[in-house]
Design a protein around this motif. Structure first.
Motif, mmCIF file in Angstrom:
data_model
loop_
_atom_site.group_PDB
_atom_site.id
_atom_site.type_symbol
_atom_site.label_atom_id
_atom_site.label_comp_id
_atom_site.label_asym_id
_atom_site.label_seq_id
_atom_site.Cartn_x
_atom_site.Cartn_y
_atom_site.Cartn_z
ATOM 1 N N ALA A 128 0.829 -1.221 0.000
ATOM 2 C CA ALA A 128 0.000 0.000 0.000
ATOM 3 C C ALA A 128 0.856 1.261 0.000
ATOM 4 N N LYS A 129 1.989 1.237 0.709
ATOM 5 C CA LYS A 129 2.852 2.417 0.802
ATOM 6 C C LYS A 129 3.873 2.519 -0.321
ATOM 7 N N GLY A 130 4.108 1.394 -1.011
ATOM 8 C CA GLY A 130 5.230 1.359 -1.943
ATOM 9 C C GLY A 130 6.537 1.444 -1.164
ATOM 10 N N ARG A 131 6.568 0.790 0.007
ATOM 11 C CA ARG A 131 7.721 0.906 0.904
ATOM 12 C C ARG A 131 8.783 -0.128 0.564
ATOM 13 N N PRO A 132 10.062 0.259 0.559
ATOM 14 C CA PRO A 132 11.119 -0.725 0.321
ATOM 15 C C PRO A 132 11.040 -1.853 1.362
ATOM 16 N N PRO A 140 3.745 1.786 10.086
ATOM 17 C CA PRO A 140 4.606 2.880 9.662
ATOM 18 C C PRO A 140 3.741 4.137 9.568
ATOM 19 N N SER A 141 4.351 5.274 9.309
ATOM 20 C CA SER A 141 3.576 6.475 9.029
ATOM 21 C C SER A 141 2.697 6.208 7.797
ATOM 22 N N GLY A 142 1.515 6.830 7.771
ATOM 23 C CA GLY A 142 0.500 6.479 6.767
ATOM 24 C C GLY A 142 0.595 7.210 5.447
ATOM 25 N N ASN A 143 1.794 7.622 5.062
ATOM 26 C CA ASN A 143 2.022 8.294 3.776
ATOM 27 C C ASN A 143 2.471 7.291 2.731
ATOM 28 N N LEU A 144 2.354 7.673 1.460
ATOM 29 C CA LEU A 144 3.053 6.918 0.423
ATOM 30 C C LEU A 144 4.546 7.066 0.696
ATOM 31 N N PRO A 154 5.798 13.366 2.734
ATOM 32 C CA PRO A 154 5.769 13.777 4.147
ATOM 33 C C PRO A 154 4.745 12.944 4.924
ATOM 34 N N SER A 155 5.031 12.638 6.181
ATOM 35 C CA SER A 155 4.097 11.876 7.008
ATOM 36 C C SER A 155 2.794 12.652 7.179
ATOM 37 N N PRO A 156 1.664 11.934 7.245
ATOM 38 C CA PRO A 156 0.371 12.616 7.404
ATOM 39 C C PRO A 156 0.122 13.010 8.856
ATOM 40 N N VAL A 171 5.851 15.335 14.333
ATOM 41 C CA VAL A 171 6.953 14.561 13.753
ATOM 42 C C VAL A 171 6.918 13.174 14.396
ATOM 43 N N GLU A 172 7.516 12.194 13.726
ATOM 44 C CA GLU A 172 7.436 10.820 14.182
ATOM 45 C C GLU A 172 8.217 10.634 15.489
ATOM 46 N N SER A 173 7.967 9.481 16.120
ATOM 47 C CA SER A 173 8.544 9.198 17.440
ATOM 48 C C SER A 173 10.077 9.167 17.414
ATOM 49 N N ARG A 202 15.311 8.170 0.916
ATOM 50 C CA ARG A 202 14.907 9.577 0.862
ATOM 51 C C ARG A 202 13.529 9.669 1.508
ATOM 52 N N HIS A 203 13.315 10.744 2.227
ATOM 53 C CA HIS A 203 12.151 10.835 3.088
ATOM 54 C C HIS A 203 11.518 12.194 2.965
ATOM 55 N N TYR A 204 10.304 12.320 3.354
ATOM 56 C CA TYR A 204 9.688 13.615 3.634
ATOM 57 C C TYR A 204 9.812 14.593 2.473
HETATM 58 MG MG MG Z 1 7.617 7.014 7.706
#
Ligand code: MG
Ligand code: TXA
Length: 338
Positions: free
Chosen positions: A52-56, A138-142, A146-148, A175-177, A231-233
């Motif tokens: 769903a996220k396209g996460r590595p 994980p954070s709910g972004n693609l 940026p994290s939602p 911001v995330e934990s 790469r993030h955010y």
């Molecule tokens: Mg994240």
């Protein structure tokens, strides 16, 4: 797939708990950012998160529990882990511990450690209790976005990909934990967040911060946390962060803006007047306010089609360290000190 966006009342949380127990994905608020949850013990369900996220596949997930004692069912208890759990859970801190075999490898991307967190948000806690399982989220972004920090942001990324998002309003921290490795004798911060190194030191007597928190990994360097590799955010526009003395920063920010294109300045509220008549948006006047508004502002830059973003940096200390860590990554380390 139709994605329902429901106000997080008791009935909606119950639906969410059932979906999780059945192996489906649910979006939910925490005090940091929105998470994309699945049953952490169900390898099939956890695989759906990566899709769903396209996460590595090599980037492990955080396992969320509703009761801090439950964390020690899945991660090996050490005196240090116990001390920090007692001091900061429920709260915006994730602890890395040696993993119990009941957690499937896909959840931890094959690592021998597991990231655990007891979040401080009534909806998150109620949802985990309804599901009766630990929740990998994980954070709910693609991946890469940026994290939602609102349900609407999560809907923008996840509509059509998951069955349900619970709307519990805007996230307090933004911001995330803080991710802390507690497998050794000294807490090691791998990702800064709302629980600061000074707070951890006060509780544990000492604290180290991984130096890769504020710089890119070197060629061939092993990442202490896989999240550091990716790469993030990232906003769509090119972002430059300018740090330094107030007057120098204002002068340099104006200069970059004036190079032209569809640009926007992100700055302290108290500096907005310095940039008039240029297009500028304020992120507040404290580090905590900046943390709270950062991701929403980066998303807004995309929505406005901004091609050039110039952002004032803050001091990399306290919550400011978390803000600068996210900004530096969003800028692909295009950070100037003047
Ligand atoms: Mg994240
Ligand atoms: O605030 C948060 O932590 C949010 C909410 C939803 O709880 N979650 C979150 O998850 O930010 P995510 O997946 O976007 O970030 C998890 C970070 C990644 O950088 C990942 O590499 C790191 O934690 N991580 C997870 N497990 C790890 C492990 N076993 N060893 C090292 N790093 C780990």
């Amino acid at each position: 797939m139709l994605t329902q966006l429901l106000s997080a009342d008791t009935a909606a949380i119950r639906v969410g708990g059932e979906l999780l127990a059945q192996g489906a994905l649910v979006g939910f608020p925490t005090e940091t950012v929105y998470g994309l949850g699945a049953n952490a013990l169900d390898a099939e369900a956890v695989r759906r998160i990566f899709i769903a996220k396209g996460r590595p596949q090599d980037n492990p997930l955080i396992v969320h529990v509703a009761d801090k004692e439950d964390a020690f069912l899945y991660g090996r208890e050490t005196p240090l882990a116990r001390k920090l759990a007692e001091a900061f859970w429920p709260g915006p801190m994730t602890l890395l511990m040696k993993k119990d075999p009941v957690i499937p490898d896909v959840t931890t991307a094959g690592l021998k450690t597991v990231a655990l967190r007891c979040p401080n948000h009534p909806v998150a806690l109620a949802l985990i209790r309804e599901a009766r399982v630990p929740v990998a989220a994980p954070s709910g972004n693609l991946s890469g976005r940026p994290s939602p920090t609102t349900a609407a942001h999560m809907y923008a990324d996840m509509a059509g990909r998951i069955p349900l998002i619970l709307d519990g309003g805007a996230c307090r921290v933004g911001v995330e934990s803080t991710v802390v490795d507690v497998t050794g004798d000294t807490p090691l911060v791998l990702r800064p967040g709302g629980i600061t190194p000074a707070m951890i030191s006060a509780a544990a007597g000492k604290c180290r911060v991984a130096d890769s928190v504020m710089r890119p990994l070197k060629e061939g360097e092993e990442a202490p946390s896989p999240g550091m590799k990716h790469r993030h955010y990232a906003p769509k526009g090119r972002l430059t962060v300018v740090c330094g003395g107030e007057e120098n920063v204002i002068r340099r920010v104006r200069q970059i803006y004036d190079e032209g294109g569809s640009a926007c300045i992100l700055c302290a509220d108290s500096h907005l007047k310095e940039y008039a008549p240029r297009r500028a948006m304020g992120f507040g006047d404290t580090d905590a306010q900046a943390a709270h508004s950062l991701f929403a502002l980066l998303r807004q830059m995309d929505d406005m089609g901004v091609e050039r973003i110039v952002c004032e940096g803050c001091e990399a200390q306290g919550v400011g360290l978390a803000v600068m860590n996210r900004l530096a990554r969003a800028a692909a380390f295009d950070v100037e000190t003047v």
